[in-house]
Design a protein around this motif. Structure first.
Motif, PDB file in Angstrom:
ATOM      1  N   PRO A 197       0.796  -1.230   0.000  1.00 21.84           N
ATOM      2  CA  PRO A 197       0.000   0.000   0.000  1.00 21.84           C
ATOM      3  C   PRO A 197       0.830   1.281   0.000  1.00 21.84           C
ATOM      4  CG  PRO A 197      -0.887  -1.586   1.565  1.00 21.84           C
ATOM      5  CD  PRO A 197       0.425  -2.140   1.095  1.00 21.84           C
ATOM      6  N   GLU A 198       2.028   1.246   0.591  1.00 19.01           N
ATOM      7  CA  GLU A 198       2.836   2.463   0.645  1.00 19.01           C
ATOM      8  C   GLU A 198       3.613   2.723  -0.649  1.00 19.01           C
ATOM      9  OE1 GLU A 198       5.446  -0.810   2.419  1.00 19.01           O
ATOM     10  OE2 GLU A 198       3.317  -0.299   2.235  1.00 19.01           O
ATOM     11  N   ALA A 199       3.600   1.775  -1.571  1.00 23.91           N
ATOM     12  CA  ALA A 199       4.314   1.943  -2.837  1.00 23.91           C
ATOM     13  C   ALA A 199       3.689   3.071  -3.654  1.00 23.91           C
ATOM     14  CB  ALA A 199       4.288   0.652  -3.638  1.00 23.91           C
ATOM     15  N   ARG A 200       4.541   3.811  -4.375  1.00 28.58           N
ATOM     16  CA  ARG A 200       4.076   4.876  -5.260  1.00 28.58           C
ATOM     17  C   ARG A 200       4.635   4.637  -6.652  1.00 28.58           C
ATOM     18  NH1 ARG A 200       6.245  10.145  -2.536  1.00 28.58           N
ATOM     19  NH2 ARG A 200       5.873  10.890  -4.671  1.00 28.58           N
ATOM     20  N   LEU A 201       3.756   4.610  -7.620  1.00 29.09           N
ATOM     21  CA  LEU A 201       4.197   4.489  -9.008  1.00 29.09           C
ATOM     22  C   LEU A 201       4.844   5.794  -9.426  1.00 29.09           C
ATOM     23  CD1 LEU A 201       4.006   2.662 -11.624  1.00 29.09           C
ATOM     24  CD2 LEU A 201       1.979   4.040 -12.188  1.00 29.09           C
ATOM     25  N   THR A 202       5.959   5.714 -10.140  1.00 24.31           N
ATOM     26  CA  THR A 202       6.598   6.908 -10.675  1.00 24.31           C
ATOM     27  C   THR A 202       6.421   6.931 -12.195  1.00 24.31           C
ATOM     28  OG1 THR A 202       8.757   5.795 -10.831  1.00 24.31           O
ATOM     29  CG2 THR A 202       8.282   7.025  -8.811  1.00 24.31           C
ATOM     30  N   GLY A 203       6.426   8.136 -12.754  1.00 25.37           N
ATOM     31  CA  GLY A 203       6.197   8.285 -14.184  1.00 25.37           C
ATOM     32  C   GLY A 203       4.730   8.488 -14.489  1.00 25.37           C
ATOM     33  N   HIS A 204       4.446   8.796 -15.739  1.00 24.06           N
ATOM     34  CA  HIS A 204       3.077   9.061 -16.161  1.00 24.06           C
ATOM     35  C   HIS A 204       2.253   7.779 -16.131  1.00 24.06           C
ATOM     36  CE1 HIS A 204      -0.284  10.517 -18.594  1.00 24.06           C
ATOM     37  NE2 HIS A 204       0.164  11.742 -18.375  1.00 24.06           N
ATOM     38  N   ARG A 205       1.005   7.901 -15.684  1.00 25.96           N
ATOM     39  CA  ARG A 205       0.190   6.694 -15.514  1.00 25.96           C
ATOM     40  C   ARG A 205      -0.152   6.026 -16.830  1.00 25.96           C
ATOM     41  NH1 ARG A 205      -0.909   2.660 -15.017  1.00 25.96           N
ATOM     42  NH2 ARG A 205      -2.267   1.481 -13.620  1.00 25.96           N
ATOM     43  N   SER A 206      -0.380   6.800 -17.884  1.00 22.51           N
ATOM     44  CA  SER A 206      -0.759   6.204 -19.163  1.00 22.51           C
ATOM     45  C   SER A 206       0.262   6.443 -20.264  1.00 22.51           C
ATOM     46  CB  SER A 206      -2.125   6.736 -19.607  1.00 22.51           C
ATOM     47  OG  SER A 206      -2.100   8.149 -19.724  1.00 22.51           O
ATOM     48  N   GLU A 207       0.871   7.634 -20.307  1.00 20.95           N
ATOM     49  CA  GLU A 207       1.854   7.937 -21.351  1.00 20.95           C
ATOM     50  C   GLU A 207       3.213   7.409 -20.922  1.00 20.95           C
ATOM     51  OE1 GLU A 207       1.125   9.167 -24.285  1.00 20.95           O
ATOM     52  OE2 GLU A 207      -0.986   9.235 -23.715  1.00 20.95           O
ATOM     53  N   ARG A 208       3.341   6.087 -20.981  1.00 23.29           N
ATOM     54  CA  ARG A 208       4.573   5.461 -20.527  1.00 23.29           C
ATOM     55  C   ARG A 208       4.866   4.259 -21.417  1.00 23.29           C
ATOM     56  NH1 ARG A 208       4.406   4.887 -14.943  1.00 23.29           N
ATOM     57  NH2 ARG A 208       6.189   3.484 -14.974  1.00 23.29           N
ATOM     58  N   LEU A 209       6.106   3.829 -21.399  1.00 23.48           N
ATOM     59  CA  LEU A 209       6.491   2.637 -22.141  1.00 23.48           C
ATOM     60  C   LEU A 209       5.705   1.432 -21.634  1.00 23.48           C
ATOM     61  CD1 LEU A 209      10.358   3.059 -22.210  1.00 23.48           C
ATOM     62  CD2 LEU A 209       8.852   3.121 -24.199  1.00 23.48           C
ATOM     63  N   PRO A 210       5.349   0.516 -22.530  1.00 20.25           N
ATOM     64  CA  PRO A 210       4.665  -0.698 -22.075  1.00 20.25           C
ATOM     65  C   PRO A 210       5.557  -1.581 -21.222  1.00 20.25           C
ATOM     66  CG  PRO A 210       5.293  -0.911 -24.367  1.00 20.25           C
ATOM     67  CD  PRO A 210       5.561   0.518 -23.991  1.00 20.25           C
ATOM     68  N   SER A 211       6.848  -1.338 -21.273  1.00 20.97           N
ATOM     69  CA  SER A 211       7.828  -2.252 -20.687  1.00 20.97           C
ATOM     70  C   SER A 211       8.392  -1.808 -19.353  1.00 20.97           C
ATOM     71  CB  SER A 211       8.990  -2.420 -21.678  1.00 20.97           C
ATOM     72  OG  SER A 211       9.514  -1.143 -22.034  1.00 20.97           O
ATOM     73  N   VAL A 212       7.916  -0.696 -18.802  1.00 20.23           N
ATOM     74  CA  VAL A 212       8.524  -0.159 -17.577  1.00 20.23           C
ATOM     75  C   VAL A 212       7.469   0.071 -16.503  1.00 20.23           C
ATOM     76  CG1 VAL A 212       9.770   1.787 -16.552  1.00 20.23           C
ATOM     77  CG2 VAL A 212      10.463   0.907 -18.784  1.00 20.23           C
ATOM     78  N   ALA A 213       7.726  -0.482 -15.317  1.00 23.48           N
ATOM     79  CA  ALA A 213       6.947  -0.198 -14.112  1.00 23.48           C
ATOM     80  C   ALA A 213       7.936   0.211 -13.030  1.00 23.48           C
ATOM     81  CB  ALA A 213       6.150  -1.425 -13.676  1.00 23.48           C
TER      82      ALA A 213
END
Length: 394
Positions: free
Chosen positions: A282-298
């Motif tokens: 739950p404390e994790a935060r995604l970095t980068g744009h939620r939709s305009e992002r490479l399909p290969s990177v989380a």
């Protein structure tokens, strides 16, 4: 082993090995030699150039083979800026985004340090995106070059390159994009993108390490960084690496052919992986744009933990990923990319990047989530007991 660091490198494809093997053995000639063996090598080099040009939608003469993406970026940024200033002494500024790869950022700093250029950094928002209006506001008749990367190597954010390039073109400013991470995942047609220069690295898409490409539009001049016999249309002297150039051309052509299907499949798996991580941690935060992002990177930050410690625990569990850019050798400083996105330094140091190859399997990602949860629990347990973190011990 679960390999989730494809943004750092990829295995060499069999087709790439087969393309270069004859050129390392029986067809080993120097392409500058004027006899049969050399002419055979020269033909192979030009065929590789034509294949790359076909993917990029440009002329073969606009393709320069380099030793990798870093050299391609250096040639674009330094070479174009120096040539542009030589043509027009007013051109004393360069623009780069705040989230550029070190190959671009350090090239710009070199121009400032050694050649007296002013470097303006284009800011990004919290998702790592450049606002076209902010970019356009910095353009002017004194700008020698603008460079904004296509897709970020750490957080995966994709930039509005066509819009940025159009603004630069209107202002009469050459525009370069580092497309190293985009190759194989996003369209590379340089006419549609509107760019004047574009960099690619072979080992990110199944070619060997040590070969890259710079697309350099024919009307754009770049001062060579390597002087000598005038190979590569005078842009890069030195005997050409024919075999690796052929391997890159083969890998790029295959990656482009597979791209539409691979993009959709991997993007769906990425979404499932992101959802699973955010649900389980739950404390994790995604970095980068939620939709305009490479399909290969989380990419994530995990506040309150040590990213390097979690990375080591994952490696012990046979999950290989990264804490950021593989090109920031030996650095334990917070990522400049994350800092530019407004993330606090202590949080930026908790970052982990998971990047996927086209063949990634859903079961591997499911297993990686479980191992991530275990690794975080181990690191937090160690911290609760007052032990030293793995990164501190290192």
């Amino acid at each position: 082993m679960i390999f989730l660091d494809a943004a750092a490198t990829t295995p060499v494809r069999r087709e790439a090995i087969e393309a270069m093997w004859p050129l390392l053995t029986s067809q080993f000639g120097n392409p500058s030699s004027h006899y049969g063996l050399g002419e055979e090598a020269a033909r192979a080099l030009e065929e590789a150039r034509e294949r790359v040009a076909a993917v990029l939608g440009c002329l073969p003469g606009e393709i320069v083979f380099t030793a990798g993406g870093t050299e391609a970026d250096n040639l674009a940024v330094k070479g174009i800026a120096l040539a542009r200033r030589a043509e027009d002494p007013r051109r004393t500024r360069v623009l780069v985004s705040a989230v550029e790869h070190p190959a671009v950022a350090e090239s710009a700093h070199y121009l400032a340090r050694v050649h007296g250029f002013a470097v303006d950094t284009v800011p990004v928002d919290a998702d790592g995106r450049v606002a076209p209006a902010a970019f356009a506001a910095l353009l002017g008749p004194d700008v020698a070059l603008a460079s904004v990367m296509y897709a970020n190597n750490e957080i995966g954010t994709v930039q509005p390159i066509a819009e940025l390039a159009a603004a630069a073109r209107t202002a009469g400013v050459p525009f370069h994009t580092d497309a190293v991470q985009a190759a194989g995942w996003l369209p590379l047609d340089v006419a549609a993108l509107g760019v004047d220069a574009l960099s690619i690295s072979g080992h990110k898409l199944g070619a060997p390490k040590g070969v890259g490409v710079l697309f350099l539009r024919s009307r754009i001049h770049a001062e060579p960084l390597v002087h000598g016999g005038g190979q590569e249309h005078g842009a890069r002297s030195g005997t050409e690496n024919v075999a690796f150039s052929a391997a890159l051309a083969a890998a790029l052509r295959l990656a482009e052919a597979e791209r539409p299907q691979a993009h959709g499949r991997v993007a769906a798996l990425r979404e499932d992986f992101i959802a699973a991580v955010l649900a389980r941690v739950p404390e994790a935060r995604l970095t980068g744009h939620r939709s305009e992002r490479l399909p290969s990177v989380a990419s994530f930050v995990f506040p309150g933990t040590s990213g390097e410690s979690v990375l080591l625990e994952l490696e012990r569990a046979s999950v290989l990923c990264s804490s950021g850019s593989a090109c920031a050798a030996g650095s334990d400083e917070p990522s400049p990319v994350l800092l530019a996105c407004g993330i606090a330094p202590e949080v930026a140091q908790t970052a982990l990047r998971f990047s996927f190859g086209a063949g990634i399997a859903a079961e591997d990602l499911d297993a990686a989530v479980e191992k991530l949860v275990d690794a975080l629990a181990t690191v937090r347990g160690r911290g609760a007991r007052g032990g030293r973190s793995s990164s501190a011990a290192a």
